[in-house]
Scaffold this active site. Structure first.
Site, PDB file in Angstrom:
ATOM      1  CG  MET A 140      -0.389  -7.451  -7.180  1.00  8.96           C
ATOM      2  SD  MET A 140       0.442  -6.493  -8.484  1.00  8.96           S
ATOM      3  CE  MET A 140       1.323  -7.795  -9.341  1.00  8.96           C
ATOM      4  NE  ARG A 141      -7.130 -12.035  -8.453  1.00  7.93           N
ATOM      5  CZ  ARG A 141      -6.875 -13.319  -8.695  1.00  7.93           C
ATOM      6  NH1 ARG A 141      -5.689 -13.828  -8.453  1.00  7.93           N
ATOM      7  NH2 ARG A 141      -7.821 -14.094  -9.208  1.00  7.93           N
ATOM      8  CB  ILE A 142      -6.632  -9.839 -14.907  1.00  8.33           C
ATOM      9  CG1 ILE A 142      -5.144 -10.050 -15.198  1.00  8.33           C
ATOM     10  CG2 ILE A 142      -7.363  -9.422 -16.188  1.00  8.33           C
ATOM     11  CD1 ILE A 142      -4.865 -11.174 -16.171  1.00  8.33           C
ATOM     12  N   GLY A 157       0.789  -1.232   0.000  1.00  9.80           N
ATOM     13  CA  GLY A 157       0.000   0.000   0.000  1.00  9.80           C
ATOM     14  C   GLY A 157       0.813   1.269   0.000  1.00  9.80           C
ATOM     15  CB  SER A 158       4.353   2.092  -0.722  1.00  7.97           C
ATOM     16  OG  SER A 158       4.499   1.595  -2.044  1.00  7.97           O
ATOM     17  CG  ASN A 159       2.197   3.525  -5.739  1.00  4.50           C
ATOM     18  OD1 ASN A 159       2.688   4.612  -6.007  1.00  4.50           O
ATOM     19  ND2 ASN A 159       2.683   2.391  -6.218  1.00  4.50           N
ATOM     20  CG  ASP A 183      -0.080  -3.774 -17.797  1.00  6.53           C
ATOM     21  OD1 ASP A 183      -0.712  -3.197 -16.903  1.00  6.53           O
ATOM     22  OD2 ASP A 183       0.636  -4.765 -17.585  1.00  6.53           O
ATOM     23  NE  ARG A 207      -8.838 -13.698 -14.015  1.00 13.22           N
ATOM     24  CZ  ARG A 207      -7.724 -13.479 -13.317  1.00 13.22           C
ATOM     25  NH1 ARG A 207      -7.669 -12.457 -12.494  1.00 13.22           N
ATOM     26  NH2 ARG A 207      -6.683 -14.280 -13.460  1.00 13.22           N
ATOM     27  CG  HIS A 244       2.906  -1.849 -15.770  1.00 12.59           C
ATOM     28  ND1 HIS A 244       2.563  -3.110 -15.332  1.00 12.59           N
ATOM     29  CD2 HIS A 244       3.921  -2.018 -16.675  1.00 12.59           C
ATOM     30  CE1 HIS A 244       3.322  -4.001 -15.944  1.00 12.59           C
ATOM     31  NE2 HIS A 244       4.140  -3.370 -16.765  1.00 12.59           N
TER      32      HIS A 244
END
Length: 219
Positions: free
Chosen positions: A117-119, A39-41, A172, A92, A136
């Site tokens: 980290m999930r599509i 969670g740094s971002n 991406d 999903r 990214h």
């Protein structure tokens, strides 16, 4: 040239340090942040808001791993943190349906994928058209997908970096909002290069949020 000056000069070639302040009369952007790890971002965004560098508020943090440190960061900031463990959903699409419902309950306008980290599927993308941002760790379109930093090291590139982009169904591949470049040094390891990329991620993500909102409002 020092490492600091090299990193600064390279990143400024790609991403000028634009002001993130919107007009004073603008309503704060209502953000929902999604994170899978430290969670740094997320914290960089929360700090930018606290420092009045980004006119926004984080209404909720969603995380998918029970041990994610992002939840503790949210608690320190007084921001609700909700676990949606992807392992407990049949698909999903089912997970994204729960994400959309939770974000809507918290009146979120912009979805910020800060190490998610999930599509994601069209269920989420279509619920917030052109209002989902991802960061990214490469200069897209190079090194898409998982292990982007490892890919850069293996390719022997001299410059890599990070990209904030709109989220679309292709991984991406959405419109690029902002990038910052980071030099790859001869003695870099996966950890050292990751660390320097994170510095630039934390710098540009709040700016990119403001820029994306400004671009959308002007369309």
């Amino acid at each position: 040239m020092s490492l600091h000056s090299a990193t600064t000069s390279l990143s400024s070639l790609i991403s000028p340090d634009i002001a993130a302040h919107p007009p004073q009369n603008a309503a704060p952007l209502k953000l929902g942040v999604m994170a899978s790890g430290s969670g740094s971002n997320f914290e960089a965004i929360a700090q930018a808001i606290a420092d009045q560098k980004l006119n926004a508020q984080v209404n909720v943090l969603l995380y998918n791993n029970p041990g994610a440190k992002a939840a503790a960061r949210a608690d320190r900031w007084g921001i609700p943190a909700i676990l949606l463990n992807h392992r407990e959903f049949a698909s999903r699409e089912a997970l994204d349906g729960a994400i959309v419902e939770t974000l809507q309950q918290h009146e979120v306008e912009w979805v910020i994928m800060a190490g998610w980290m999930r599509i994601v599927t069209p269920i989420l993308i279509n619920a917030f058209p052109r209002r989902i941002l991802n960061i990214h760790p490469s200069l897209l379109p190079s090194f898409k997908g998982n292990r982007a930093v490892e890919q850069a090291l293996a390719a022997g590139v001299k410059i890599t970096g990070c990209t904030v982009h709109l989220v679309v169904p292709d991984v991406d591949s959405g419109d690029i909002i902002m990038q910052a470049a980071v030099p790859v040094l001869p003695d870099d390891t996966l950890e050292t290069l990751h660390d320097r990329i994170h510095v630039q991620e934390h710098r540009i993500f709040p700016q990119a949020i403001a820029l994306a909102a400004s671009q959308l409002s002007n369309e």
